[in-house]
Write a protein that holds these residues in place. Sequence first.
Motif, PDB file in Angstrom:
ATOM      1  N   MET A   1       0.838  -1.201   0.000  1.00 30.48           N
ATOM      2  CA  MET A   1       0.000   0.000   0.000  1.00 30.48           C
ATOM      3  C   MET A   1       0.873   1.251   0.000  1.00 30.48           C
ATOM      4  N   HIS A   2       0.319   2.322  -0.515  1.00 29.90           N
ATOM      5  CA  HIS A   2       1.056   3.574  -0.586  1.00 29.90           C
ATOM      6  C   HIS A   2       1.176   4.221   0.792  1.00 29.90           C
ATOM      7  N   PHE A   3       2.173   5.096   0.915  1.00 26.62           N
ATOM      8  CA  PHE A   3       2.481   5.776   2.180  1.00 26.62           C
ATOM      9  C   PHE A   3       1.231   6.405   2.792  1.00 26.62           C
ATOM     10  N   ARG A   4       0.512   7.149   1.966  1.00 18.81           N
ATOM     11  CA  ARG A   4      -0.636   7.916   2.460  1.00 18.81           C
ATOM     12  C   ARG A   4      -1.729   6.997   3.024  1.00 18.81           C
ATOM     13  N   THR A   5      -1.900   5.861   2.372  1.00 22.97           N
ATOM     14  CA  THR A   5      -2.911   4.891   2.830  1.00 22.97           C
ATOM     15  C   THR A   5      -2.478   4.268   4.151  1.00 22.97           C
ATOM     16  N   ARG A   6      -1.188   3.924   4.226  1.00 25.62           N
ATOM     17  CA  ARG A   6      -0.678   3.311   5.467  1.00 25.62           C
ATOM     18  C   ARG A   6      -0.748   4.305   6.616  1.00 25.62           C
TER      19      ARG A   6
END
Length: 383
Positions: A1-6
């Motif tokens: 998952m992308h940084f923002r989602t994590r």
Amino acid sequence: MHFRTRAIHVGNEPDPATGAVVPPIHVTSTFVQPGAGQWGQFDYSRSGNPTRKALETTLADLESGCGALAFASGMAAIHCATLLLRPGDHILAGSDIYGGAYRLFHKIAAPAGIEVSLAPSSDLEAFQAAFRPNTRLVWIETPGNPLLSISDIAACAELAHRHGALLGVDNTLATPVLTRPLELGADIVMHSATKYLGGHSDLLGGALIVKAPELWKRLYFIQNATGAVMGPWEAFLCSRGLKTLEIRVTEQCRTAAGLAAYLAKDRRVARVLYPGLPNHPGHALAARQMHGQFGAMVSFEVAGDLEAAKRLVQSTKLFSLAVSLGAVESLIEQPALMSHASYDRADRLAHGIADGLVRLSVGLEHPEDLQADLDQALALAVP
Ligand code: PLP
């Protein structure tokens, strides 16, 4: 998952007891145990608290670490790292570090028998020459504070390891959005969570993130033994701040780059220190190491003396005159009189912190409003 989602989901699972989308804040000092001599997951909030744990889980994930520890302040986090050392060990620190770290190393660690010396971590040859046989901890900041020098984390890690030392990186200014030191070989990442991680000038906190479980255990032992843990309210605020970290940092960097370009063209400014400017000595390295942006801190020297810079920092209306950095509110300060006042003047000048230096922490206000504010303040400071 992308940084923002994590940043939004890791460590922030809905509360299984109630279904609350935002996990509750656990304001408790102690926890009921299943039986005498039997321990649950938590027992006492100095040793562990679910709200702090949630934040530590997110931070470890965002910094690519195996674990994190959240502290009452950034200084408490740095202090914990220095307690890994024994009398006779040596800390080699970069010369462009936060004034409080400089003070901690010289006034707390040194009297406890730790040798301390500074050398420019952005100049690998000079830095390498400063290692001693007893160097056990190397401490750098990149971008440095307040000169925004850039250090090569992978090269510093290689040097530290070759000399049997750990590399600690204060990643407060870069944030894991722009730089993830553990991926580049560092052993410890440190944050003043007071800054970008919290992001709203409303909490004081610190963090250490590491990639080796053994090191995490040693640091956890020190943290629990000395007790400077982050409280649950601050942990909640910081977790909340992290959810918008990427979007805030990205936008703040964009505004900072625009302001740096504007200042670089202004005759009332003697020089601008911003890694995003092509004439910055660390520009090429920053372009590789900082994921395409160059931070939201801009330093510059007023074309004038200490008094001119003082007039400037006292004349802005949107940039509040305050130490600290990294929040949605833009701040301005004069390192010689404020953040770096704990340096000896001779040391300060030797490290390039001129009397006329001004440091901006660029916030989330509209770029045009910030530029207009600087313009009117420069007009008053350098007529
Ligand atoms: N590191 C940097 C780069 C900082 O700017 C600061 C505070 O200004 C600290 C560490 C210390 O953090 P705190 O003020 O949260 O103790």
